[in-house]
Motif scaffolding. Structure first.
Motif, PDB file in Angstrom:
ATOM      1  N   GLY A 279     -22.757 -13.453 -35.323  1.00 22.77           N
ATOM      2  CA  GLY A 279     -22.645 -13.079 -36.883  1.00 22.77           C
ATOM      3  C   GLY A 279     -22.670 -11.907 -37.348  1.00 22.77           C
ATOM      4  N   GLY A 280     -22.979 -10.987 -36.461  1.00 25.34           N
ATOM      5  CA  GLY A 280     -23.325  -9.632 -36.844  1.00 25.34           C
ATOM      6  C   GLY A 280     -22.131  -8.726 -37.164  1.00 25.34           C
ATOM      7  N   LYS A 281     -22.314  -7.826 -37.832  1.00 24.57           N
ATOM      8  CA  LYS A 281     -21.556  -6.995 -38.507  1.00 24.57           C
ATOM      9  C   LYS A 281     -21.053  -5.654 -37.723  1.00 24.57           C
ATOM     10  CE  LYS A 281     -20.419  -9.745 -41.675  1.00 24.57           C
ATOM     11  NZ  LYS A 281     -19.466 -10.896 -41.243  1.00 24.57           N
ATOM     12  N   ASN A 282     -19.938  -5.296 -37.755  1.00 28.08           N
ATOM     13  CA  ASN A 282     -19.754  -3.945 -37.053  1.00 28.08           C
ATOM     14  C   ASN A 282     -20.040  -3.908 -35.352  1.00 28.08           C
ATOM     15  OD1 ASN A 282     -19.164  -2.778 -39.642  1.00 28.08           O
ATOM     16  ND2 ASN A 282     -21.238  -2.502 -39.911  1.00 28.08           N
ATOM     17  N   THR A 283     -19.630  -5.127 -34.893  1.00 28.67           N
ATOM     18  CA  THR A 283     -19.895  -5.094 -33.297  1.00 28.67           C
ATOM     19  C   THR A 283     -18.573  -4.343 -32.756  1.00 28.67           C
ATOM     20  OG1 THR A 283     -18.143  -6.805 -33.308  1.00 28.67           O
ATOM     21  CG2 THR A 283     -20.342  -7.563 -33.559  1.00 28.67           C
ATOM     22  N   ALA A 284     -18.905  -3.914 -31.404  1.00 29.47           N
ATOM     23  CA  ALA A 284     -17.968  -2.836 -30.859  1.00 29.47           C
ATOM     24  C   ALA A 284     -16.580  -3.472 -30.883  1.00 29.47           C
ATOM     25  CB  ALA A 284     -18.529  -2.706 -29.324  1.00 29.47           C
ATOM     26  N   PRO A 285     -16.211  -4.619 -30.618  1.00 27.69           N
ATOM     27  CA  PRO A 285     -14.810  -5.205 -30.889  1.00 27.69           C
ATOM     28  C   PRO A 285     -14.217  -4.966 -32.254  1.00 27.69           C
ATOM     29  CG  PRO A 285     -15.992  -6.888 -29.747  1.00 27.69           C
ATOM     30  CD  PRO A 285     -17.275  -5.806 -30.161  1.00 27.69           C
ATOM     31  N   GLU A 286     -15.219  -4.950 -33.101  1.00 29.70           N
ATOM     32  CA  GLU A 286     -14.568  -5.128 -34.338  1.00 29.70           C
ATOM     33  C   GLU A 286     -14.062  -3.612 -34.718  1.00 29.70           C
ATOM     34  OE1 GLU A 286     -17.066  -6.792 -37.364  1.00 29.70           O
ATOM     35  OE2 GLU A 286     -16.409  -5.289 -38.671  1.00 29.70           O
TER      36      GLU A 286
ATOM     37  N   ARG B 121      -4.655   0.505 -44.371  1.00 30.90           N
ATOM     38  CA  ARG B 121      -6.010   0.397 -44.991  1.00 30.90           C
ATOM     39  C   ARG B 121      -6.410  -0.904 -45.367  1.00 30.90           C
ATOM     40  NH1 ARG B 121      -5.365   4.255 -42.680  1.00 30.90           N
ATOM     41  NH2 ARG B 121      -5.157   6.394 -43.324  1.00 30.90           N
ATOM     42  N   TYR B 122      -7.784  -0.977 -45.432  1.00 28.82           N
ATOM     43  CA  TYR B 122      -8.489  -2.410 -45.683  1.00 28.82           C
ATOM     44  C   TYR B 122      -9.605  -2.293 -45.978  1.00 28.82           C
ATOM     45  CZ  TYR B 122     -10.211  -0.261 -41.505  1.00 28.82           C
ATOM     46  OH  TYR B 122     -10.751   0.782 -40.479  1.00 28.82           O
ATOM     47  N   ARG B 123     -10.263  -3.375 -46.613  1.00 31.47           N
ATOM     48  CA  ARG B 123     -11.745  -3.298 -46.999  1.00 31.47           C
ATOM     49  C   ARG B 123     -12.439  -4.161 -45.840  1.00 31.47           C
ATOM     50  NH1 ARG B 123      -9.712  -5.988 -51.244  1.00 31.47           N
ATOM     51  NH2 ARG B 123     -10.815  -7.844 -51.237  1.00 31.47           N
ATOM     52  N   LEU B 124     -13.726  -4.005 -45.768  1.00 34.74           N
ATOM     53  CA  LEU B 124     -14.565  -4.819 -45.073  1.00 34.74           C
ATOM     54  C   LEU B 124     -15.489  -5.711 -45.721  1.00 34.74           C
ATOM     55  CD1 LEU B 124     -15.870  -1.446 -42.758  1.00 34.74           C
ATOM     56  CD2 LEU B 124     -13.902  -3.153 -42.486  1.00 34.74           C
ATOM     57  N   HIS B 125     -15.554  -6.974 -44.751  1.00 30.32           N
ATOM     58  CA  HIS B 125     -16.624  -7.824 -45.192  1.00 30.32           C
ATOM     59  C   HIS B 125     -16.730  -8.261 -46.504  1.00 30.32           C
ATOM     60  CE1 HIS B 125     -17.818  -7.143 -41.130  1.00 30.32           C
ATOM     61  NE2 HIS B 125     -18.360  -5.734 -41.408  1.00 30.32           N
ATOM     62  N   ASP B 126     -15.642  -8.745 -47.257  1.00 28.11           N
ATOM     63  CA  ASP B 126     -15.472  -9.239 -48.587  1.00 28.11           C
ATOM     64  C   ASP B 126     -16.444 -10.339 -48.843  1.00 28.11           C
ATOM     65  OD1 ASP B 126     -15.079  -9.987 -51.017  1.00 28.11           O
ATOM     66  OD2 ASP B 126     -12.860  -9.425 -50.878  1.00 28.11           O
ATOM     67  N   ARG B 127     -17.593 -10.092 -49.539  1.00 22.93           N
ATOM     68  CA  ARG B 127     -18.574 -11.301 -49.690  1.00 22.93           C
ATOM     69  C   ARG B 127     -18.002 -12.197 -50.613  1.00 22.93           C
ATOM     70  NH1 ARG B 127     -23.722  -9.844 -48.317  1.00 22.93           N
ATOM     71  NH2 ARG B 127     -23.810  -8.211 -47.040  1.00 22.93           N
ATOM     72  N   ALA B 128     -16.832 -12.090 -51.283  1.00 15.26           N
ATOM     73  CA  ALA B 128     -16.538 -13.105 -52.138  1.00 15.26           C
ATOM     74  C   ALA B 128     -16.034 -14.168 -51.498  1.00 15.26           C
ATOM     75  CB  ALA B 128     -15.586 -12.447 -53.484  1.00 15.26           C
TER      76      ALA B 128
ATOM     77  N   PRO C  23     -14.667 -16.789 -48.539  1.00 17.54           N
ATOM     78  CA  PRO C  23     -15.444 -17.538 -47.372  1.00 17.54           C
ATOM     79  C   PRO C  23     -15.557 -16.933 -45.855  1.00 17.54           C
ATOM     80  CG  PRO C  23     -13.608 -18.904 -48.537  1.00 17.54           C
ATOM     81  CD  PRO C  23     -13.593 -17.454 -48.767  1.00 17.54           C
ATOM     82  N   GLY C  24     -16.818 -16.958 -45.657  1.00 12.46           N
ATOM     83  CA  GLY C  24     -17.091 -16.450 -44.160  1.00 12.46           C
ATOM     84  C   GLY C  24     -17.247 -14.975 -44.142  1.00 12.46           C
ATOM     85  N   LYS C  25     -17.197 -14.304 -45.186  1.00  9.26           N
ATOM     86  CA  LYS C  25     -17.322 -12.833 -45.406  1.00  9.26           C
ATOM     87  C   LYS C  25     -16.387 -12.256 -44.368  1.00  9.26           C
ATOM     88  CE  LYS C  25     -21.704 -13.024 -46.432  1.00  9.26           C
ATOM     89  NZ  LYS C  25     -23.142 -12.753 -45.558  1.00  9.26           N
ATOM     90  N   PRO C  26     -14.868 -12.300 -44.441  1.00  4.08           N
ATOM     91  CA  PRO C  26     -14.234 -11.910 -43.179  1.00  4.08           C
ATOM     92  C   PRO C  26     -14.106 -10.366 -42.902  1.00  4.08           C
ATOM     93  CG  PRO C  26     -12.746 -12.784 -45.186  1.00  4.08           C
ATOM     94  CD  PRO C  26     -14.240 -12.945 -45.465  1.00  4.08           C
ATOM     95  N   ASP C  27     -14.067  -9.998 -41.669  1.00  4.08           N
ATOM     96  CA  ASP C  27     -14.347  -8.676 -41.203  1.00  4.08           C
ATOM     97  C   ASP C  27     -13.680  -7.563 -41.741  1.00  4.08           C
ATOM     98  OD1 ASP C  27     -16.084  -9.688 -39.202  1.00  4.08           O
ATOM     99  OD2 ASP C  27     -14.748  -9.951 -37.789  1.00  4.08           O
ATOM    100  N   ILE C  28     -12.170  -7.908 -41.777  1.00  2.32           N
ATOM    101  CA  ILE C  28     -11.367  -7.042 -42.250  1.00  2.32           C
ATOM    102  C   ILE C  28     -10.177  -7.585 -43.403  1.00  2.32           C
ATOM    103  CG2 ILE C  28      -9.427  -5.276 -41.566  1.00  2.32           C
ATOM    104  CD1 ILE C  28     -10.760  -5.445 -38.850  1.00  2.32           C
ATOM    105  N   VAL C  29     -10.270  -6.892 -44.587  1.00  3.56           N
ATOM    106  CA  VAL C  29      -9.471  -7.651 -45.463  1.00  3.56           C
ATOM    107  C   VAL C  29      -8.513  -6.668 -46.007  1.00  3.56           C
ATOM    108  CG1 VAL C  29      -9.722  -8.736 -47.846  1.00  3.56           C
ATOM    109  CG2 VAL C  29     -11.635  -9.059 -46.073  1.00  3.56           C
ATOM    110  N   PHE C  30      -7.322  -7.304 -46.248  1.00  8.20           N
ATOM    111  CA  PHE C  30      -6.153  -6.727 -46.872  1.00  8.20           C
ATOM    112  C   PHE C  30      -5.663  -7.309 -48.076  1.00  8.20           C
ATOM    113  CE2 PHE C  30      -6.037  -6.293 -42.308  1.00  8.20           C
ATOM    114  CZ  PHE C  30      -5.857  -5.013 -41.984  1.00  8.20           C
ATOM    115  N   GLY C  31      -6.391  -6.929 -49.123  1.00  7.62           N
ATOM    116  CA  GLY C  31      -6.278  -7.644 -50.427  1.00  7.62           C
ATOM    117  C   GLY C  31      -4.987  -7.707 -51.002  1.00  7.62           C
ATOM    118  N   ALA C  32      -3.916  -6.595 -50.808  1.00 11.33           N
ATOM    119  CA  ALA C  32      -2.832  -6.690 -51.688  1.00 11.33           C
ATOM    120  C   ALA C  32      -1.898  -7.579 -50.782  1.00 11.33           C
ATOM    121  CB  ALA C  32      -2.240  -5.335 -51.801  1.00 11.33           C
ATOM    122  N   ARG C  33      -2.084  -7.526 -49.508  1.00  9.57           N
ATOM    123  CA  ARG C  33      -1.322  -8.341 -48.590  1.00  9.57           C
ATOM    124  C   ARG C  33      -1.701  -9.934 -48.527  1.00  9.57           C
ATOM    125  NH1 ARG C  33      -0.848  -3.269 -45.621  1.00  9.57           N
ATOM    126  NH2 ARG C  33       1.102  -3.078 -44.871  1.00  9.57           N
ATOM    127  N   ARG C  34      -3.067  -9.956 -49.154  1.00  4.23           N
ATOM    128  CA  ARG C  34      -3.557 -11.307 -48.833  1.00  4.23           C
ATOM    129  C   ARG C  34      -3.648 -11.878 -47.492  1.00  4.23           C
ATOM    130  NH1 ARG C  34      -5.778 -13.720 -53.327  1.00  4.23           N
ATOM    131  NH2 ARG C  34      -6.249 -15.876 -53.287  1.00  4.23           N
TER     132      ARG C  34
END
Ligand SMILES: [Zn+2]
Length: 141
Positions: A17-24, A37-44, A46-57
């Motif tokens: 469950g660590g963040k910023n692993t080598a594969p990531e 372009r993306y956001r990282l680890h959106d805490r809002a 579920p599961g705080k996804p690794d890589i988030v594309f807000g506009a694309r959902r």
């Protein structure tokens, strides 16, 4: 994976469950090179996804094959000692992942899971990322 020492195992364990692993980091590099372009680890979410594309959902989760039980993958073999412990632990991880994906989807997010073993083939990885995300803003006329 079967020959790993107890010490190495506990070090790996600390990264579940660590963040910023080598594969990531590798997937992030690929996305950046493709122009996404993306956001990282959106805490809002579920599961705080690794890589988030807000506009694309859309979200991308990068999973280690062992810890997340990649099915039919040689990197996901259960260790030969303490089989019951490992089976329960790793199955728990898999159930939790499944639950997170379902919750994200129910909120209208599309989810792509990239497995650690899929990252080495960069052309294949790029093709999957493009197919999931569609054109970058830069390539839309
Ligand atoms: Zn795998």
């Amino acid at each position: 994976m079967d020959t790993i020492s107890a010490e190495e195992r506990s070090r790996l364990m600390a990264r579940v469950g660590g963040k910023n692993t080598a594969p990531e980091r590798e997937v992030r590099r690929a996305l950046h090179a493709l122009g996404y372009r993306y956001r990282l680890h959106d805490r809002a979410l579920p599961g705080k996804p690794d890589i988030v594309f807000g506009a694309r959902r859309k979200v991308i989760m990068v999973h280690g094959c062992f810890w997340h039980r990649h099915s039919d993958c040689p990197f996901a073999r259960i260790p030969k000692s303490r089989v019951k412990f490992w089976t329960e632990k790793l199955e728990g991880n898999r159930r939790r992942d499944q639950h997170v994906v379902e919750r994200l989807q129910s909120l209208g997010w599309a989810v792509l899971v990239i497995w650690e073993c899929e990252i080495r083939d960069r052309a294949h990885l790029n093709a999957r990322l493009r197919a999931f995300l569609g054109p970058t803003r830069a390539s839309v006329p």
